[in-house]
Design a protein around this motif. Structure first.
Motif, PDB file in Angstrom:
ATOM      1  N   VAL A 256    -130.316  73.630   8.806  1.00 48.31           N
ATOM      2  CA  VAL A 256    -130.063  74.825   9.623  1.00 48.31           C
ATOM      3  C   VAL A 256    -131.082  75.908   9.294  1.00 48.31           C
ATOM      4  O   VAL A 256    -131.722  76.484  10.177  1.00 48.31           O
ATOM      5  CB  VAL A 256    -128.620  75.352   9.394  1.00 48.31           C
ATOM      6  CG1 VAL A 256    -128.422  76.694  10.090  1.00 48.31           C
ATOM      7  CG2 VAL A 256    -127.614  74.334   9.912  1.00 48.31           C
ATOM      8  N   LYS A 257    -131.279  76.151   8.004  1.00 48.75           N
ATOM      9  CA  LYS A 257    -132.207  77.211   7.586  1.00 48.75           C
ATOM     10  C   LYS A 257    -133.620  76.934   8.100  1.00 48.75           C
ATOM     11  O   LYS A 257    -134.285  77.812   8.659  1.00 48.75           O
ATOM     12  CB  LYS A 257    -132.244  77.303   6.048  1.00 48.75           C
ATOM     13  CG  LYS A 257    -131.095  78.085   5.448  1.00 48.75           C
ATOM     14  CD  LYS A 257    -131.329  78.366   3.964  1.00 48.75           C
ATOM     15  CE  LYS A 257    -131.226  77.093   3.127  1.00 48.75           C
ATOM     16  NZ  LYS A 257    -131.352  77.335   1.691  1.00 48.75           N
ATOM     17  N   THR A 258    -134.084  75.699   7.901  1.00 54.40           N
ATOM     18  CA  THR A 258    -135.462  75.392   8.285  1.00 54.40           C
ATOM     19  C   THR A 258    -135.607  75.375   9.804  1.00 54.40           C
ATOM     20  O   THR A 258    -136.664  75.724  10.321  1.00 54.40           O
ATOM     21  CB  THR A 258    -135.913  74.043   7.697  1.00 54.40           C
ATOM     22  OG1 THR A 258    -134.932  73.064   7.976  1.00 54.40           O
ATOM     23  CG2 THR A 258    -136.141  74.158   6.217  1.00 54.40           C
ATOM     24  N   SER A 259    -134.540  74.993  10.519  1.00 51.31           N
ATOM     25  CA  SER A 259    -134.618  75.004  11.979  1.00 51.31           C
ATOM     26  C   SER A 259    -134.773  76.424  12.490  1.00 51.31           C
ATOM     27  O   SER A 259    -135.559  76.683  13.402  1.00 51.31           O
ATOM     28  CB  SER A 259    -133.357  74.390  12.598  1.00 51.31           C
ATOM     29  OG  SER A 259    -133.220  73.068  12.166  1.00 51.31           O
ATOM     30  N   VAL A 260    -134.036  77.350  11.885  1.00 49.67           N
ATOM     31  CA  VAL A 260    -134.136  78.745  12.300  1.00 49.67           C
ATOM     32  C   VAL A 260    -135.557  79.254  12.035  1.00 49.67           C
ATOM     33  O   VAL A 260    -136.184  79.884  12.885  1.00 49.67           O
ATOM     34  CB  VAL A 260    -133.083  79.617  11.577  1.00 49.67           C
ATOM     35  CG1 VAL A 260    -133.297  81.087  11.884  1.00 49.67           C
ATOM     36  CG2 VAL A 260    -131.683  79.179  11.983  1.00 49.67           C
ATOM     37  N   ALA A 261    -136.070  78.931  10.847  1.00 46.08           N
ATOM     38  CA  ALA A 261    -137.434  79.368  10.504  1.00 46.08           C
ATOM     39  C   ALA A 261    -138.454  78.764  11.467  1.00 46.08           C
ATOM     40  O   ALA A 261    -139.359  79.450  11.954  1.00 46.08           O
ATOM     41  CB  ALA A 261    -137.761  78.960   9.068  1.00 46.08           C
ATOM     42  N   GLY A 262    -138.281  77.479  11.754  1.00 51.85           N
ATOM     43  CA  GLY A 262    -139.210  76.800  12.660  1.00 51.85           C
ATOM     44  C   GLY A 262    -139.158  77.399  14.057  1.00 51.85           C
ATOM     45  O   GLY A 262    -140.188  77.625  14.688  1.00 51.85           O
ATOM     46  N   ALA A 263    -137.940  77.670  14.520  1.00 56.96           N
ATOM     47  CA  ALA A 263    -137.789  78.259  15.853  1.00 56.96           C
ATOM     48  C   ALA A 263    -138.503  79.606  15.923  1.00 56.96           C
ATOM     49  O   ALA A 263    -139.177  79.915  16.909  1.00 56.96           O
ATOM     50  CB  ALA A 263    -136.305  78.419  16.168  1.00 56.96           C
ATOM     51  N   ALA A 264    -138.388  80.395  14.847  1.00 55.82           N
ATOM     52  CA  ALA A 264    -139.059  81.699  14.816  1.00 55.82           C
ATOM     53  C   ALA A 264    -140.575  81.513  14.882  1.00 55.82           C
ATOM     54  O   ALA A 264    -141.266  82.245  15.593  1.00 55.82           O
ATOM     55  CB  ALA A 264    -138.670  82.458  13.553  1.00 55.82           C
ATOM     56  N   CYS A 265    -141.088  80.513  14.159  1.00 57.28           N
ATOM     57  CA  CYS A 265    -142.540  80.249  14.186  1.00 57.28           C
ATOM     58  C   CYS A 265    -143.001  79.847  15.581  1.00 57.28           C
ATOM     59  O   CYS A 265    -144.109  80.188  15.988  1.00 57.28           O
ATOM     60  CB  CYS A 265    -142.912  79.124  13.233  1.00 57.28           C
ATOM     61  SG  CYS A 265    -142.792  79.597  11.540  1.00 57.28           S
ATOM     62  N   GLY A 266    -142.164  79.107  16.283  1.00 55.33           N
ATOM     63  CA  GLY A 266    -142.537  78.699  17.630  1.00 55.33           C
ATOM     64  C   GLY A 266    -142.548  79.891  18.567  1.00 55.33           C
ATOM     65  O   GLY A 266    -143.420  80.036  19.401  1.00 55.33           O
ATOM     66  N   PHE A 267    -141.587  80.761  18.360  1.00 55.68           N
ATOM     67  CA  PHE A 267    -141.436  81.905  19.250  1.00 55.68           C
ATOM     68  C   PHE A 267    -142.590  82.884  19.115  1.00 55.68           C
ATOM     69  O   PHE A 267    -143.014  83.498  20.084  1.00 55.68           O
ATOM     70  CB  PHE A 267    -140.109  82.606  18.932  1.00 55.68           C
ATOM     71  CG  PHE A 267    -139.826  83.757  19.825  1.00 55.68           C
ATOM     72  CD1 PHE A 267    -139.539  83.537  21.163  1.00 55.68           C
ATOM     73  CD2 PHE A 267    -139.856  85.053  19.353  1.00 55.68           C
ATOM     74  CE1 PHE A 267    -139.286  84.598  22.011  1.00 55.68           C
ATOM     75  CE2 PHE A 267    -139.600  86.114  20.188  1.00 55.68           C
ATOM     76  CZ  PHE A 267    -139.314  85.891  21.517  1.00 55.68           C
ATOM     77  N   ILE A 268    -143.100  83.026  17.886  1.00 51.58           N
ATOM     78  CA  ILE A 268    -144.197  83.979  17.663  1.00 51.58           C
ATOM     79  C   ILE A 268    -145.503  83.304  18.046  1.00 51.58           C
ATOM     80  O   ILE A 268    -145.908  82.331  17.413  1.00 51.58           O
ATOM     81  CB  ILE A 268    -144.222  84.441  16.195  1.00 51.58           C
ATOM     82  CG1 ILE A 268    -142.918  85.168  15.881  1.00 51.58           C
ATOM     83  CG2 ILE A 268    -145.419  85.347  15.948  1.00 51.58           C
ATOM     84  CD1 ILE A 268    -142.646  85.339  14.415  1.00 51.58           C
ATOM     85  N   PRO A 269    -146.170  83.799  19.098  1.00 56.88           N
ATOM     86  CA  PRO A 269    -147.354  83.104  19.598  1.00 56.88           C
ATOM     87  C   PRO A 269    -148.421  82.982  18.522  1.00 56.88           C
ATOM     88  O   PRO A 269    -148.644  83.904  17.744  1.00 56.88           O
ATOM     89  CB  PRO A 269    -147.847  84.021  20.721  1.00 56.88           C
ATOM     90  CG  PRO A 269    -146.674  84.823  21.111  1.00 56.88           C
ATOM     91  CD  PRO A 269    -145.864  84.997  19.880  1.00 56.88           C
ATOM     92  N   GLY A 270    -149.048  81.817  18.484  1.00 56.83           N
ATOM     93  CA  GLY A 270    -150.166  81.629  17.583  1.00 56.83           C
ATOM     94  C   GLY A 270    -149.816  80.988  16.262  1.00 56.83           C
ATOM     95  O   GLY A 270    -150.680  80.487  15.572  1.00 56.83           O
ATOM     96  N   LEU A 271    -148.534  80.983  15.893  1.00 53.97           N
ATOM     97  CA  LEU A 271    -148.212  80.377  14.598  1.00 53.97           C
ATOM     98  C   LEU A 271    -148.155  78.865  14.719  1.00 53.97           C
ATOM     99  O   LEU A 271    -148.872  78.161  14.036  1.00 53.97           O
ATOM    100  CB  LEU A 271    -146.910  80.945  14.044  1.00 53.97           C
ATOM    101  CG  LEU A 271    -146.980  82.413  13.621  1.00 53.97           C
ATOM    102  CD1 LEU A 271    -145.696  82.839  12.936  1.00 53.97           C
ATOM    103  CD2 LEU A 271    -148.148  82.670  12.683  1.00 53.97           C
ATOM    104  N   GLY A 272    -147.294  78.362  15.593  1.00 53.49           N
ATOM    105  CA  GLY A 272    -147.309  76.940  15.897  1.00 53.49           C
ATOM    106  C   GLY A 272    -146.839  76.018  14.782  1.00 53.49           C
ATOM    107  O   GLY A 272    -146.306  76.457  13.765  1.00 53.49           O
ATOM    108  N   GLY A 273    -147.064  74.710  15.022  1.00 54.39           N
ATOM    109  CA  GLY A 273    -146.529  73.640  14.185  1.00 54.39           C
ATOM    110  C   GLY A 273    -146.864  73.722  12.706  1.00 54.39           C
ATOM    111  O   GLY A 273    -145.970  73.679  11.865  1.00 54.39           O
TER     112      GLY A 273
END
Lengths: 510, 372
Positions: A256-273
């Motif tokens: 859950v924690k890492t999914s939330v963090a990953g989702a935030a990274c996706g949402f912020i343009p330019g950060l990505g995978g």
């Protein structure tokens, strides 16, 4: 609320309609192939499927292209775990623990945990964004160049401080990556830098060729030198499937924690995978009671980055369809196609075309599940790659890597870059310098540098203390450097005292 | 006895046919090599059936150019005689110039390679050292103009072009780099209107610039015309930013026309209205030159030395592809400007070079391009 539920249902009806679903399967399988082969990326796959998608109704184009987009992160784990070569740049952290697990004969367990983490990460991410759609619009408007710069630095520092045994070495490699990223035209002035008089280097060093060189060559050379199979043990449990699923269930809070963090990274343009992945890995290491098992085949080191990279993908969809701001490179490509097929970014996508937005999310979820099922079904055969003799495997892998390095541009320069970074990769591997921070420096450098110049240009140096988000991220950066150093010191002290206890017990024989 | 007499010559007779075979093979190869060019040009006249044609672009897969190329590709295939297999080959590098250099010096002039050259006129306009090609020697097939809208943040109080004259605070405008047309165009535009301004350069693409505009880091930024047309309504209802003027397209007679798809004036029209004394000045002519380069944003060209029959075949095929009703529907939806035929493209190129040779225009551009 009724309206949202109705749109969600209508999106699902679209998904299972004819010929949307078959197109989804075609897209997914294509994505699996492109994720599986190191050097081929989802981007290349998208370019190949574009002509088919253009001219189709929006639902079909979405199913085909997003199916491909979503399934690549499932299969890029397979070479990462089995061969220690990440199938894409977003699977680099997975190799750290996935490959050691494979060497211990736990490849089946690592893979099934990875598939499950991918699915759960995607689903969590989708639901976060469906719930938070209206709020996020406001949030993203508040971010400007200084915030983007600090977030890029955070990604870099996390990779530097976490991927090796020494924080100093990691940060030095990250800086080395930044230096390499400066080759090419300066983003600010347009002047050629460090291009050695060639036009080839004007566009900078090609990331794919560098990745294949740094991570592929050393493993293949080692394989050739040993002249044995990748797995060092003859007993492989291909039936670790249930164990892998249980691992994900046991570490549900980490997922859950890492999914939330990953989702935030996706949402912020330019950060990505890649950034999402290292965020995920960092969370796993930091929340562990005993982080010393990481890098030696800890299942949490597979689950965390995989959940984060999977969650990043639906996240990247939001800024793309809401604002026309692509969250990552694939989204930049998809945005063009969306517009051609009549899906115009803007408030429409969350009002009148909300059903299509839901179809996009369901497509990503469904593609992940299909890819996981197919991978599971074929896993037994994929694991056999581990037991092919090196003499057969090495030439095939090398050929694939050289092909992958130059596939997109067909430029011989890419083969040279592949060779140079292959040699460097061997050097780094055998002298124990972490290669991942260098890669991230290379990926994030072109983002961080212009944002830094823009920040100073626009706000002077006041942005360093006047902006709350910058201050928060700065605190995280300091923590990311200090905590691992503190842990290292503490561990060393503990080891020493343990040693003293031991030596007194054994009468000084050690 | 006959057996004995045969015993000796056997190896010889075995080797003779081999030698003969090799000789004839060599002769055939020579004949083929000689006949090759003739046969090639003869068949080219009529058909490209079964052959592969390469569409060369200067940006990587997934770029706007790549998407555009793949969009029109099926129609080119449909209208080329013999419907050959058409593939896209990206030779990305040096901001699109590498592909032009390649087309100019390395591509075979056999009609099997066509270049879709992106932003190369801009490179010539700013005298990029990388530009090693010459339009005078390359057969031009036509061009596809690029238009851009200028978006302005609501905090500036600028809602229409008429509000521009009341601006007193410096306007922060964004661009990807100091050699970019948006940077040159806006600097000249604000200078002529007497509006204080400052450029922030280094944004990596439209997405980054849109984000900066949204967060009010910058107050004005360019947006690709098709994206503007497609997002305009939602942008206006949201109220954060709006399109205030367009770059328009420079026509062959040197005038600048607005695309009527959106009722915002061109930069040239605004200057004509509010600063008529600036019309004809070196800055005004420099602005026309910069927008002229944008009108040549996508040039279709063949390698130097291509035979006239091939050139004619390509020109016909391209014109037919653009006129295909199915393609027209796609391009209209994407908000593309109309195709510029070869003659008009040539005039645009000539005009661009004439204005760039003007020492006054050169001085203006040099001042803007000088590192600050």
């Amino acid at each position: 609320m009724d309206e949202i539920l109705f749109a969600a249902g209508s999106g699902a009806v679209h998904l299972f309609g004819w010929p949307v679903f078959p197109m989804l399967v075609i897209g997914t399988v294509t994505g699996m192939v492109f994720g599986l082969v190191p050097g081929l990326s989802g981007l290349t796959g998208l370019a190949l499927l574009f002509p088919i998608a253009i001219g189709q109704p929006p639902e079909i184009a979405v199913a085909l292209l997003l199916g491909l987009y979503a399934s690549g992160t499932q299969t890029d784990t397979i070479p990462a775990v089995l061969l220690g070569v990440p199938g894409s740049s977003a699977a680099a952290a997975t190799t750290l623990d996935g490959y050691p697990m494979s060497k211990k004969g736990e490849a089946g367990r690592a893979l099934s945990a990875s598939y499950a983490a991918n699915i759960v990460g995607t689903i969590i991410s989708c639901f976060i964004f469906i719930a938070a759609l209206p709020l996020l619009r406001e949030l993203i408007s508040a971010l400007a160049s200084p915030e983007f710069f600090m977030l890029a630095v955070l990604g870099l520092v996390l990779a530097g401080s976490l991927s090796g045994d020494s924080v100093a070495k990691g940060l030095m490699m990250a800086c080395g990556g930044l230096l390499v990223s400066m080759i090419g035209l300066s983003p600010n002035t347009g002047e050629p830098r460090l291009t050695m008089g060639t036009f080839y280097l004007w566009e900078g060093v090609p990331i794919v060729a560098v990745l294949l060189g740094l991570f592929g060559v050393p493993e293949v050379i080692e394989l050739a030198a040993k002249n044995s199979t990748i797995a060092s043990t003859a007993v492989v449990k291909t039936n670790g499937f249930v164990r892998g699923l249980r691992d994900v269930a046991e570490h549900w809070w980490l997922v859950v924690k890492t999914s939330v963090a990953g989702a935030a990274c996706g949402f912020i343009p330019g950060l990505g995978g890649p950034v999402a992945e290292w965020f995920g890995y960092a969370i796993a290491v930091n929340s562990a009671k005993d982080p010393s098992t990481f890098g030696k085949g800890d299942i949490r080191g597979v689950i965390a980055p995989e959940a984060a990279t999977a969650a990043q993908k639906p996240g990247a969809l939001i800024p793309t369809i809401c604002f026309g701001i692509p969250g990552n490179a694939s989204m930049a490509m998809l945005l063009g196609v969306f517009m051609i097929v009549g899906l115009i970014p803007g408030p429409d996508m969350v009002t009148t075309k909300l059903d299509i937005t839901f179809l996009m999310f369901w497509t990503i979820v469904a593609a992940n599940i299909i890819a996981a099922l197919l991978s599971l079904a074929l896993q037994r055969y994929l694991i056999l790659i581990c037991f092919i003799r090196a003499t057969i495997l090495v030439p095939i892998l090398l050929a694939f890597m050289v092909m992958g390095a130059a596939l997109a541009t067909k430029n011989f320069g890419d083969v040279v870059v592949f060779g140079v970074f292959g040699a460097l990769g061997c050097l780094f591997k055998y002298t124990n310098w972490p290669r991942v921070p260098m890669t991230l420096g290379l990926i994030l450098g072109p983002l961080a540098e212009p944002y830094f110049f823009l920040s100073v240009d626009r706000y002077g140096i006041a942005w360093l203390w006047e902006r709350p988000v910058v201050a928060t991220v700065f605190a995280l950066i300091v923590a990311a450097i200090v905590i691992p150093i503190y842990q290292n010191v503490a561990r060393r002290r503990r080891d020493r005292s343990a040693l003293v206890v031991k030596t007194t017990h054994l009468g000084g024989t050690r | 006895m006959p057996y004995e007499s045969h015993a000796g010559p056997v190896p010889a007779s075995r080797s003779r046919p081999l030698k003969k075979f090799l000789l004839s093979l060599g002769a055939a190869a020579v004949a083929l090599a000689l006949a090759g060019p003739i046969a090639g040009s003869a068949s080219a006249q009529t058909t490209l059936a079964g052959e592969t044609v390469t569409l060369l672009i200067g940006f990587p897969p997934g770029s706007a150019s790549d998407i555009f190329a793949r969009q029109i590709l099926p129609f080119i295939q449909k209208h080329l005689p013999g419907n050959p297999n058409v593939i896209v080959d990206s030779k990305a590098g040096a901001g699109g110039v590498l592909a032009a250099n390649y087309l100019y010096s390395a591509a075979k002039p056999d009609g099997h390679t066509v270049g879709l050259l992106i932003s190369v006129a801009e490179a010539l306009a700013v005298e990029s050292p990388a530009a090693q090609f010459d339009f005078a020697r390359m057969p031009i097939l036509g061009s596809q103009p690029i238009n851009r809208a200028m978006l302005v943040h609501s905090s500036t109080g600028i809602k229409t072009a008429d509000d521009l004259v009341n601006v007193t605070d410096p306007v922060l405008h964004g661009a990807s780099g100091p050699q970019n047309t948006a940077y040159l165009s806006n600097s000249l535009f604000f200078d002529m209107l007497g509006i204080p301004h400052r450029a922030l350069t280094g944004y990596q693409g439209q997405g980054a610039m849109q984000q900066a505009l949204r967060s009010a880091e910058i107050e004005a930024a360019p947006l690709t015309w098709s994206l503007f047309l497609n997002t305009r309504a939602s942008m206006e209802s949201e109220g954060i930013m709006r399109g205030v003027w367009q770059m328009g397209s420079v026509t062959a007679d040197g005038s600048v026309v607005a695309d009527p798809a959106a009722d915002i004036p061109t930069a040239h029209a605004i200057i004509q209205k509010h600063k008529p004394e600036a019309v004809g000045s070196p800055e005004y002519r420099a602005l026309t030159a910069v927008h002229g380069a944008l009108a040549l944003g996508r040039i279709w060209a063949l390698p130097p030395g291509t035979e006239q029959e091939m050139i004619d075949m390509w020109r016909a095929a391209l014109a037919a592809a653009y006129a295909d009703p199915e393609y027209m529907k796609i391009s209209q939806e994407a908000g593309e400007l109309p195709f510029q035929p070869p003659q008009g493209t040539q005039t645009l190129i000539d005009n661009l070079f004439a204005s760039l040779r003007d020492p006054e225009v050169q001085a203006v551009l040099k001042r803007l391009l000088a590192p600050t």
